[in-house]
Motif scaffolding. Structure first.
Motif, PDB file in Angstrom:
ATOM      1  N   CYS A   1       0.830  -1.206   0.000  1.00 20.68           N
ATOM      2  CA  CYS A   1       0.000   0.000   0.000  1.00 20.68           C
ATOM      3  C   CYS A   1       0.866   1.257   0.000  1.00 20.68           C
ATOM      4  O   CYS A   1       2.027   1.239   0.424  1.00 20.68           O
ATOM      5  CB  CYS A   1      -0.915   0.003   1.224  1.00 20.68           C
ATOM      6  SG  CYS A   1      -2.112  -1.345   1.180  1.00 20.68           S
ATOM      7  N   GLY A   2       0.296   2.353  -0.464  1.00 21.59           N
ATOM      8  CA  GLY A   2       1.011   3.619  -0.540  1.00 21.59           C
ATOM      9  C   GLY A   2       1.495   4.117   0.809  1.00 21.59           C
ATOM     10  O   GLY A   2       0.859   3.884   1.834  1.00 21.59           O
ATOM     11  N   GLY A   3       2.642   4.797   0.785  1.00 24.97           N
ATOM     12  CA  GLY A   3       3.191   5.396   1.991  1.00 24.97           C
ATOM     13  C   GLY A   3       3.978   4.454   2.869  1.00 24.97           C
ATOM     14  O   GLY A   3       4.441   4.835   3.942  1.00 24.97           O
ATOM     15  N   VAL A   4       4.167   3.204   2.431  1.00 32.17           N
ATOM     16  CA  VAL A   4       4.856   2.184   3.231  1.00 32.17           C
ATOM     17  C   VAL A   4       6.348   2.186   2.922  1.00 32.17           C
ATOM     18  O   VAL A   4       6.752   2.377   1.776  1.00 32.17           O
ATOM     19  CB  VAL A   4       4.251   0.790   2.948  1.00 32.17           C
ATOM     20  CG1 VAL A   4       5.096  -0.312   3.528  1.00 32.17           C
ATOM     21  CG2 VAL A   4       2.839   0.716   3.480  1.00 32.17           C
ATOM     22  N   THR A   5       7.166   1.954   3.943  1.00 32.16           N
ATOM     23  CA  THR A   5       8.607   1.773   3.780  1.00 32.16           C
ATOM     24  C   THR A   5       8.967   0.369   4.216  1.00 32.16           C
ATOM     25  O   THR A   5       8.580  -0.071   5.306  1.00 32.16           O
ATOM     26  CB  THR A   5       9.401   2.787   4.635  1.00 32.16           C
ATOM     27  OG1 THR A   5       9.082   4.105   4.185  1.00 32.16           O
ATOM     28  CG2 THR A   5      10.895   2.554   4.525  1.00 32.16           C
ATOM     29  N   ILE A   6       9.705  -0.354   3.355  1.00 38.39           N
ATOM     30  CA  ILE A   6      10.209  -1.693   3.680  1.00 38.39           C
ATOM     31  C   ILE A   6      11.720  -1.562   3.820  1.00 38.39           C
ATOM     32  O   ILE A   6      12.411  -1.169   2.871  1.00 38.39           O
ATOM     33  CB  ILE A   6       9.836  -2.716   2.601  1.00 38.39           C
ATOM     34  CG1 ILE A   6       8.310  -2.796   2.466  1.00 38.39           C
ATOM     35  CG2 ILE A   6      10.425  -4.091   2.946  1.00 38.39           C
ATOM     36  CD1 ILE A   6       7.833  -3.682   1.331  1.00 38.39           C
ATOM     37  N   GLY A   7      12.236  -1.857   5.006  1.00 38.67           N
ATOM     38  CA  GLY A   7      13.644  -1.667   5.320  1.00 38.67           C
ATOM     39  C   GLY A   7      14.573  -2.612   4.574  1.00 38.67           C
ATOM     40  O   GLY A   7      14.174  -3.679   4.104  1.00 38.67           O
ATOM     41  N   ASP A   8      15.846  -2.222   4.485  1.00 29.00           N
ATOM     42  CA  ASP A   8      16.887  -3.009   3.822  1.00 29.00           C
ATOM     43  C   ASP A   8      16.926  -4.436   4.354  1.00 29.00           C
ATOM     44  O   ASP A   8      16.790  -4.666   5.563  1.00 29.00           O
ATOM     45  CB  ASP A   8      18.271  -2.385   4.051  1.00 29.00           C
ATOM     46  CG  ASP A   8      18.438  -1.027   3.409  1.00 29.00           C
ATOM     47  OD1 ASP A   8      17.639  -0.671   2.530  1.00 29.00           O
ATOM     48  OD2 ASP A   8      19.396  -0.324   3.792  1.00 29.00           O
ATOM     49  N   GLY A   9      17.126  -5.398   3.436  1.00 25.37           N
ATOM     50  CA  GLY A   9      17.338  -6.782   3.825  1.00 25.37           C
ATOM     51  C   GLY A   9      16.119  -7.530   4.323  1.00 25.37           C
ATOM     52  O   GLY A   9      16.250  -8.623   4.865  1.00 25.37           O
ATOM     53  N   SER A  10      14.945  -6.983   4.130  1.00 28.48           N
ATOM     54  CA  SER A  10      13.732  -7.656   4.609  1.00 28.48           C
ATOM     55  C   SER A  10      13.193  -8.645   3.576  1.00 28.48           C
ATOM     56  O   SER A  10      13.505  -8.565   2.393  1.00 28.48           O
ATOM     57  CB  SER A  10      12.649  -6.624   4.935  1.00 28.48           C
ATOM     58  OG  SER A  10      13.041  -5.871   6.063  1.00 28.48           O
TER      59      SER A  10
END
Length: 74
Positions: A16-25
């Motif tokens: 969904c919009g506005g989401v951040t998925i961190g490095d290495g996930s």
């Protein structure tokens, strides 16, 4: 949407919009990501939730039975 470096997104994932998925996930198949996912985290579900951190112990270099004669290059 911000997707960090070295992120694995499995099949049929909705982000969904506005989401951040961190490095290495790693995001599990069929998940719906509605909130930020921290770096180095295994996450899955509807809604997607962190399951556990991803650590060095998860590296394939510690699982030779899975590598089938191959080796990990660093």
């Amino acid at each position: 949407v911000v997707i960090g470096h070295d992120v694995w997104v499995s099949a049929s994932v909705t982000i969904c919009g506005g989401v951040t998925i961190g490095d290495g996930s790693v995001i599990g198949a069929g998940s719906v990501v509605t909130r930020d996912i921290p770096a180095n985290t295994l996450a899955a579900g509807v809604p997607c939730m962190p399951i556990r951190p991803i650590t060095d112990a998860d590296s394939l270099r510690f699982k030779p039975e899975i590598l089938g004669g191959c080796r990990v290059i660093e």
